[in-house]
Structure formats: structure tokens, C-alpha cells
Design an enzyme around this catalytic site. Structure first.
Site, PDB file in Angstrom:
ATOM      1  N   ARG A  37       0.831  -1.214   0.000  1.00 55.19           N
ATOM      2  CA  ARG A  37       0.000   0.000   0.000  1.00 55.19           C
ATOM      3  C   ARG A  37       0.865   1.265   0.000  1.00 55.19           C
ATOM      4  NH1 ARG A  37      -5.104  -1.194   4.097  1.00 55.19           N
ATOM      5  NH2 ARG A  37      -6.453  -2.144   2.538  1.00 55.19           N
ATOM      6  N   LYS A 195     -18.556 -17.961   5.109  1.00 56.66           N
ATOM      7  CA  LYS A 195     -19.993 -17.826   5.377  1.00 56.66           C
ATOM      8  C   LYS A 195     -20.773 -17.133   4.272  1.00 56.66           C
ATOM      9  CE  LYS A 195     -19.919 -17.831  10.366  1.00 56.66           C
ATOM     10  NZ  LYS A 195     -20.119 -17.017  11.560  1.00 56.66           N
ATOM     11  N   GLY A 348      -7.766  -9.767   1.412  1.00 57.35           N
ATOM     12  CA  GLY A 348      -6.572 -10.249   2.112  1.00 57.35           C
ATOM     13  C   GLY A 348      -6.170 -11.677   1.786  1.00 57.35           C
ATOM     14  N   GLY A 371     -12.114  -4.552   2.363  1.00 61.13           N
ATOM     15  CA  GLY A 371     -13.524  -4.193   2.562  1.00 61.13           C
ATOM     16  C   GLY A 371     -14.057  -3.303   1.448  1.00 61.13           C
TER      17      GLY A 371
HETATM   18  C1  3PG Z   1      -8.394  -1.823   5.570  1.00 63.80           C
HETATM   19  O1  3PG Z   1      -7.239  -2.153   5.872  1.00 63.80           O
HETATM   20  O2  3PG Z   1      -9.264  -2.648   5.283  1.00 63.80           O
HETATM   21  C2  3PG Z   1      -8.693  -0.372   5.442  1.00 63.80           C
HETATM   22  O3  3PG Z   1      -7.547   0.389   5.646  1.00 63.80           O
HETATM   23  C3  3PG Z   1      -9.823   0.045   6.343  1.00 63.80           C
HETATM   24  O4  3PG Z   1      -9.475  -0.115   7.683  1.00 63.80           O
HETATM   25  P1  3PG Z   1     -10.647  -0.161   8.791  1.00 63.80           P
HETATM   26  O5  3PG Z   1     -11.374  -1.456   8.574  1.00 63.80           O
HETATM   27  O6  3PG Z   1      -9.950  -0.084  10.129  1.00 63.80           O
HETATM   28  O7  3PG Z   1     -11.555   1.002   8.540  1.00 63.80           O
END
Ligand code: 3PG
Ligand code: MG
Length: 412
Positions: A37, A195, A348, A371
Site C-alpha cells: 500500500r 460464510k 486479504g 472491505g
Molecule cells: C483496511 O485495511 O481494510 C482499510 O484500511 C480500512 O481499515 P478499517 O477497517 O480499520 O476502517
């Protein structure tokens, strides 16, 4: 998508504020375990420096308590990594929201963990106004956090004199848009995970878009059970069988299909040295659990992916962290890499699988989002992107020159 891009702006002499996503993982000894990143944000930083801007960059790290940052929440290791990658000093600035620090044209500073600022989480417009008062241009290059409605992602984009998307944000939105908005068909999506319940909205949204929905992990087990297969002791959600059938029906109405394994690798327990065997996916013996797809399924999946026009990949099809159950995900990774399809991957586990099987060079686009990538697949508008769109201007309008920042206070 309609928003201003960094490349369109004149940055000479401007104070440019970049919101990045440096929420990076660390080893137990505190050293960085993956700088992807950070490297992904270098084009934005270098562009601004070369254009003659004074560059400030910030990110969140973890989920600290506002107003009470601890040393473990500090971006200090990121400052060190950035400094090494850029080959120049990158001072770390604390207590920065009122702009009382020095950064000159052609310099870059890192502003300490923005989640330490009171009001960040609540998207506080007053905090945004305070920060906006000392910047000329706001750049959002934090695609990985674009699904959060927080001050440096949303309110600040609305309050800044000018707001634009950085090159990483632009590339992410272009790649995801290309895959989902105007895909070369057939469009295949691989969605795997433990899930159905956590990914049901994604599955429902994809059922309206894709031609082939490839399922893996516990999600596939639930869909197998919904088709009437005996899944033995496999992880599954029996209360979601009807939801699974609905997704299959929706896809079928559009002429699409759900791909499920025909054979599977089963184990008598969840362990690296478990007893394993291969069996038909429809008749897993009682007490045995599905931990990977079988050899016939690997071939069938490779065939599906070889014929695809676009592939969107999120999730492994087996417990690939254990060698005994890695063959399915390896075959999946290699099939995506070998396919002529335009391919994008994110999340991930998926990035870990790509690294493990060494196919990163042959995936067309790898998202830095976890996310955010999933919420994009869900078809949700990401708050940070919504804010950039709200600030879009007609292409013909140029930004007015912004007065130079006047005070040159102390470095804190
Ligand atoms: C992540 O690593 O998924 C993003 O940087 C968002 O982080 P957070 O879920 O703590 O908002
Ligand atoms: Mg390819």
C-alpha cells in the site's frame, strides 16, 4: 466516473494534502510485513513533488482511540519506509490539524495517524473546515478506506478548496468499473469464504451481473447442501439454504450458472496431518469435512476460466494455507493467470494466495482494497468516492489560483 483527477490540476506552489491508506500489516517485532500500500501511493507523491507542490500526506493506522494515540498507533514506521522509498527525509508531524507546521515546495511530510484526531470517525465538518483552511488541494488516493465515511475521506473532500482522486484511486475505480460496468463476457466471479451470511449481498448483487458465479469454501458447502448434496461435517449454514437457492434461481433466469465442485478433498479433521480422501461433492461421508476442491473440479474450473472474458476474484477455494488442501486454490490461481480474460483480484486471503502461488505478474489488476473492494462488488457507492463525485467540475473549468499559505510556523 465523474470526478477530478490529480493529473488534471496545476499544482505548482500549492499545498497539497494526500489522504492515503497506509494501514499496513506488521510483524510481531514491529517491522513492516508488507509495504504494497505504501508503494502503491508513490505515483501520487512523486507526481505532486515533480509538479512543485508542498506535499502533506496522512493515513489512518489501526483503530486507535481519538485524542489518545499510543506509540503503537504511530505512523513512524511508515515515515521510515516512505523516506527510504523516496530517497529523501519524510518528517512525521504530530498535532497537525491547524496547519501549524512547515512544509516547503518540493518537500513531503507525513501527518500522524489521522484517526487520532477528535472528530475523524464522526466525519466532523468542523475538523474538516480546520484542516481545509491550510490546504489548497485535497487528493484522495486511499481506495482501501473509501468505504469509510470519516473526516479525511469524506467531510474534508467536501470542505477543501479543490478535491480530486489520486492515481491509485483512479486506477482502482477504472479497473473495477471496467470489470463490472462494461465487462468482456462471459464475466466470471469467484467468491469464496466461510460464510454465506457475510457475503449474501455480494452474491445477490453478482447474480444480476455475472455469467458464472464460482463459489468456494463454506459458501460453496451451503450451496451444495441447498442442491440436496450430503456435505457431511463440512462448515455450512443450514438456515441459508433458501437464500442460496434464490441466488441460483436469479442467475438461472438470466442464463447464468453457479459453478460448484463435482469432487472434493475431504478430511476427518481440520489439521495439516488429517486423514484425507477424494469423494463426490454430493456424498461426503458423515463426520468428514470438505477442505478443498478435487482433481476433476480443478480441470472443470480451469476450462470455465479459460473461456471467460472477464474474471473477478475474491477468495480461495480451499484451505490453501495447509499443503494438503492447497491444490484447488493453486489451480484456480494458475487458471486465472493463464486465461486471456481481463482479471482483477482483491481481498486479504486472495492477495496471500496470489503471493503464495506467484501469479501476481499475470493478474491484470490487483486491488489494494479489502472491505472497499467487497463493497464495490456489492454495488454500494463508497462514501469517499461519493464525496469526490460531489466535487466534480465541468472539464472546461480550471481551478482558480489559491493564495499562498502565509505563516511558516514551527515543526512540531
Ligand atoms: C483496511 O485495511 O481494510 C482499510 O484500511 C480500512 O481499515 P478499517 O477497517 O480499520 O476502517
Ligand atoms: Mg490473464
Amino acid at each position: 466516473m465523474n470526478f477530478q483527477r490529480l493529473s488534471e490540476l496545476d499544482l505548482a506552489g500549492k499545498r497539497v494534502f494526500i489522504r492515503a491508506d497506509f494501514n499496513v500489516p506488521f510483524h510481531a517485532d514491529g517491522t513492516l510485513s508488507d509495504d504494497t500500500r505504501i508503494r502503491a501511493t508513490l505515483p501520487a507523491i512523486c507526481h505532486c513533488l515533480e509538479a512543485g507542490a508542498a506535499v502533506m500526506i496522512t493515513s489512518h493506522l489501526g483503530r486507535p482511540i481519538e485524542g489518545a494515540l499510543t506509540p503503537a498507533d504511530s505512523l513512524a514506521p511508515v515515515a521510515a519506509a516512505l523516506s527510504e522509498l523516496l530517497g529523501r527525509p519524510v518528517p512525521l508531524i504530530t498535532n497537525w490539524t491547524d496547519g501549524h507546521f512547515s512544509v516547503r515546495q518540493g518537500e513531503v511530510v507525513l501527518l500522524e495517524n489521522c484517526r487520532g484526531n477528535v472528530g475523524e470517525k464522526a466525519d466532523d465538518p468542523q475538523l474538516a473546515a480546520r484542516i481545509a483552511g491550510s490546504i489548497d488541494v485535497y487528493v484522495n488516493d486511499a481506495f482501501g478506506t473509501a468505504h469509510r465515511k470519516e473526516c479525511t475521506l469524506h467531510a474534508l473532500a467536501l470542505a477543501a478548496p479543490v478535491a480530486c482522486a489520486g492515481p491509485l484511486m483512479t486506477a482502482e475505480l477504472d479497473a473495477l468499473g471496467r470489470a463490472l460496468a462494461q465487462p468482456a463476457r462471459p464475466l466470471a466471479a469467484i467468491v469464496a469464504g466461510s460464510k454465506v451470511s457475510t457475503k449474501l449481498t455480494i452474491l445477490e448483487s453478482l447474480a444480476d451481473k455475472v455469467d458464472v458465479l464460482v463459489l468456494g469454501g463454506g459458501i460453496a458447502n451451503t450451496f451444495l447442501a441447498a442442491r440436496g448434496c450430503e456435505v457431511g461435517g463440512s462448515l455450512q449454514e443450514s438456515e441459508l439454504l433458501e437464500a442460496a437457492r434464490r441466488v441460483e434461481r436469479r442467475l438461472a433466469e438470466r442464463g447464468g450458472v453457479v459453478w460448484l465442485p463435482e469432487d472434493v478433498v475431504v478430511a476427518d479433521r481440520f489439521a495439516a496431518d488429517a486423514d484425507t480422501r477424494i469423494c463426490d461433492a454430493e456424498s461426503v461421508p458423515p463426520g468428514w469435512m470438505i477442505l478443498d476442491i478435487g482433481p476433476n473440479s480443478r480441470d472443470s474450473l480451469a476450462g470455465v476460466l479459460a473461456r471467460a472474458g472477464t474474471i473477478v476474484w475474491n477468495g480461495p477455494v480451499g484451505v490453501f494455507e495447509l499443503d494438503a488442501f492447497a491444490a484447488g486454490t493453486r489451480a484456480l490461481a494458475e487458471a486465472i493467470a493463464a486465461s486471456p480474460a481481463y482479471s482483477i483480484a482483491g481481498g486479504g486471503d486472495t492477495l496471500a494466495a496470489i503471493a503464495r502461488f506467484g501469479v501476481g505478474e499475470r493478474i491484470d489488476y490487483i486491488s489494494t482494497g479489502g472491505g472497499a473492494f467487497l463493497e464495490f462488488l456489492e454495488g454500494r457507492e463508497l462514501p469517499a468516492v461519493a464525496a469526490l463525485r460531489a466535487r466534480a467540475r465541468p472539464a472546461s473549468r480550471r481551478i482558480a489560483p489559491v493564495p499562498q499559505f502565509e505563516h511558516e510556523p514551527e515543526l512540531t
